[in-house]
Design an enzyme around this catalytic site. Structure first.
Site, PDB file in Angstrom:
ATOM      1  N   ASP A  45      -4.695  -7.529  -2.884  1.00 57.04           N
ATOM      2  CA  ASP A  45      -3.525  -8.050  -2.174  1.00 57.04           C
ATOM      3  C   ASP A  45      -2.791  -6.899  -1.467  1.00 57.04           C
ATOM      4  O   ASP A  45      -1.820  -7.121  -0.732  1.00 57.04           O
ATOM      5  CB  ASP A  45      -2.596  -8.860  -3.095  1.00 57.04           C
ATOM      6  CG  ASP A  45      -2.006  -8.044  -4.220  1.00 57.04           C
ATOM      7  OD1 ASP A  45      -2.392  -6.877  -4.391  1.00 57.04           O
ATOM      8  OD2 ASP A  45      -1.125  -8.583  -4.944  1.00 57.04           O
ATOM      9  N   SER A  46      -3.318  -5.668  -1.631  1.00 52.02           N
ATOM     10  CA  SER A  46      -2.832  -4.541  -0.828  1.00 52.02           C
ATOM     11  C   SER A  46      -3.074  -4.805   0.656  1.00 52.02           C
ATOM     12  O   SER A  46      -2.554  -4.094   1.510  1.00 52.02           O
ATOM     13  CB  SER A  46      -3.536  -3.245  -1.251  1.00 52.02           C
ATOM     14  OG  SER A  46      -4.939  -3.436  -1.314  1.00 52.02           O
ATOM     15  N   LYS A 114      -8.988 -11.008  -9.999  1.00 52.19           N
ATOM     16  CA  LYS A 114      -8.152 -10.007 -10.673  1.00 52.19           C
ATOM     17  C   LYS A 114      -6.724 -10.519 -10.694  1.00 52.19           C
ATOM     18  O   LYS A 114      -6.280 -11.145  -9.727  1.00 52.19           O
ATOM     19  CB  LYS A 114      -8.224  -8.668  -9.930  1.00 52.19           C
ATOM     20  CG  LYS A 114      -7.292  -7.617 -10.530  1.00 52.19           C
ATOM     21  CD  LYS A 114      -7.504  -6.252  -9.937  1.00 52.19           C
ATOM     22  CE  LYS A 114      -6.656  -5.945  -8.730  1.00 52.19           C
ATOM     23  NZ  LYS A 114      -5.204  -6.102  -8.937  1.00 52.19           N
ATOM     24  N   GLU A 183      -3.238   1.278 -13.476  1.00 47.61           N
ATOM     25  CA  GLU A 183      -2.629   1.949 -12.314  1.00 47.61           C
ATOM     26  C   GLU A 183      -1.460   2.836 -12.753  1.00 47.61           C
ATOM     27  O   GLU A 183      -0.539   2.378 -13.459  1.00 47.61           O
ATOM     28  CB  GLU A 183      -2.158   0.889 -11.292  1.00 47.61           C
ATOM     29  CG  GLU A 183      -1.583   1.515 -10.030  1.00 47.61           C
ATOM     30  CD  GLU A 183      -1.491   0.560  -8.846  1.00 47.61           C
ATOM     31  OE1 GLU A 183      -2.030  -0.563  -8.927  1.00 47.61           O
ATOM     32  OE2 GLU A 183      -0.868   0.963  -7.843  1.00 47.61           O
TER      33      GLU A 183
END
Ligand code: KIV
Length: 277
Positions: A45-46, A114, A183
């Site tokens: 979704d980046s 994800k 992350e």
């Protein structure tokens, strides 16, 4: 060519082989990354920040993710293709999570989804995994929670956060995730989590001792210039390469140099000889 499956990815952890993952959002990039031999392509979704130009990932929709993943699926032959569930596509209820994950698999060509979160999304992970859709979890800095975290910050430096992250990692594994992205977690904690889980960990800004690594392709290639992230290694400056090419094109058009003979069509000689009426 043997297609990468979630079993291959899990076997790589057992063999101590590093797992490679990169993002792609369309056909040409997926095709290039796949040909290079990347193990996992994530349609992240980046896409919101690096392609759409919005300031965070929150506005990205299911329809947009399906659109991009379909394009990536056409370029990918070997890599495992993972669909990133956007904000508010799984947070409401396990039922909503199941419905949207099903739609992602049915409509996009991805083989796994994800989603972001730990203990708080364990029910959603379980619901999706129970319908045989593989789930990649994502803990630590979870960009969809940017407002709760007060910005994009390293997670797990304090004892309380560290305990929470260990619990999150265990929770997503117990819920049935086949792997987990970590992350911006301190390298020592990421190593501890990696050693404590059976499923592979894929790090981003989380040090060397994760089972694999992921980066956003636009950061790797120097295509997204709005931010400088300390943990990203930029391997090439494509922004500079593109600027050089475009400026040369503009200059050649303005000077009447392009198109030259090589890039033009001409009448055949027979046509030219026909008398004009
Ligand atoms: O959306 C994304 O690209 C991601 C990666 C950074 C892991 O979630």
């Amino acid at each position: 060519m043997k297609k990468v499956t979630i079993l291959d990815v899990q076997a790589m952890k057992e063999r101590g082989e590093k797992i490679t993952m990169l993002t792609a959002y369309d056909y040409p990039f997926a095709k290039i990354l796949d040909a290079c031999g990347v193990d996992i392509i994530l349609v992240g979704d980046s896409v919101g920040t690096v392609v759409q130009g919005v300031t965070n990932t929150l506005p990205v929709t299911m329809d947009e993710m399906i659109y991009h993943t379909r394009m990536a699926a056409r370029g990918r032959q070997r890599a495992l293709l993972v669909f990133d569930m956007p904000f508010m596509s799984y947070q409401e209820s396990a039922e909503q999570a199941r419905k949207n994950a099903g739609r992602a698999i049915k409509e996009s060509g991805a083989e796994a989804v994800k989603l972001e979160g730990g203990e708080n999304v364990a029910a959603a992970i379980e619901a999706i995994a129970n319908m045989d859709v593989p789930v990649m979890a994502h803990i630590g800095l979870t960009p969809q929670s940017v407002h709760r975290m007060g910005g994009f910050k390293v997670q797990g430096r304090e004892a309380k956060q560290r305990k929470k992250l260990l619990a999150d990692a265990k929770a997503v594994e117990a819920a049935g995730a086949f792997s987990v992205v970590m992350e911006c977690i301190p390298a020592e904690l990421a190593a501890e989590i990696t050693a404590s889980l059976k499923i592979p960990t894929i790090g981003i800004g989380s040090g060397i001792r994760c089972d694999g690594q992921v980066l956003v392709i636009h950061d790797v290639l120097g295509l997204y210039t709005d931010r400088k992230i300390s943990f990203v290694k930029q391997y090439v400056n494509l922004n500079e390469v593109i600027v050089k090419a475009v400026v040369t094109y503009l200059d050649e058009v303005r000077r009447g140099v392009f198109p030259d003979k090589e890039h033009s069509f001409f009448m055949s000689s027979a046509e030219k000889k026909k008398p004009k009426k």
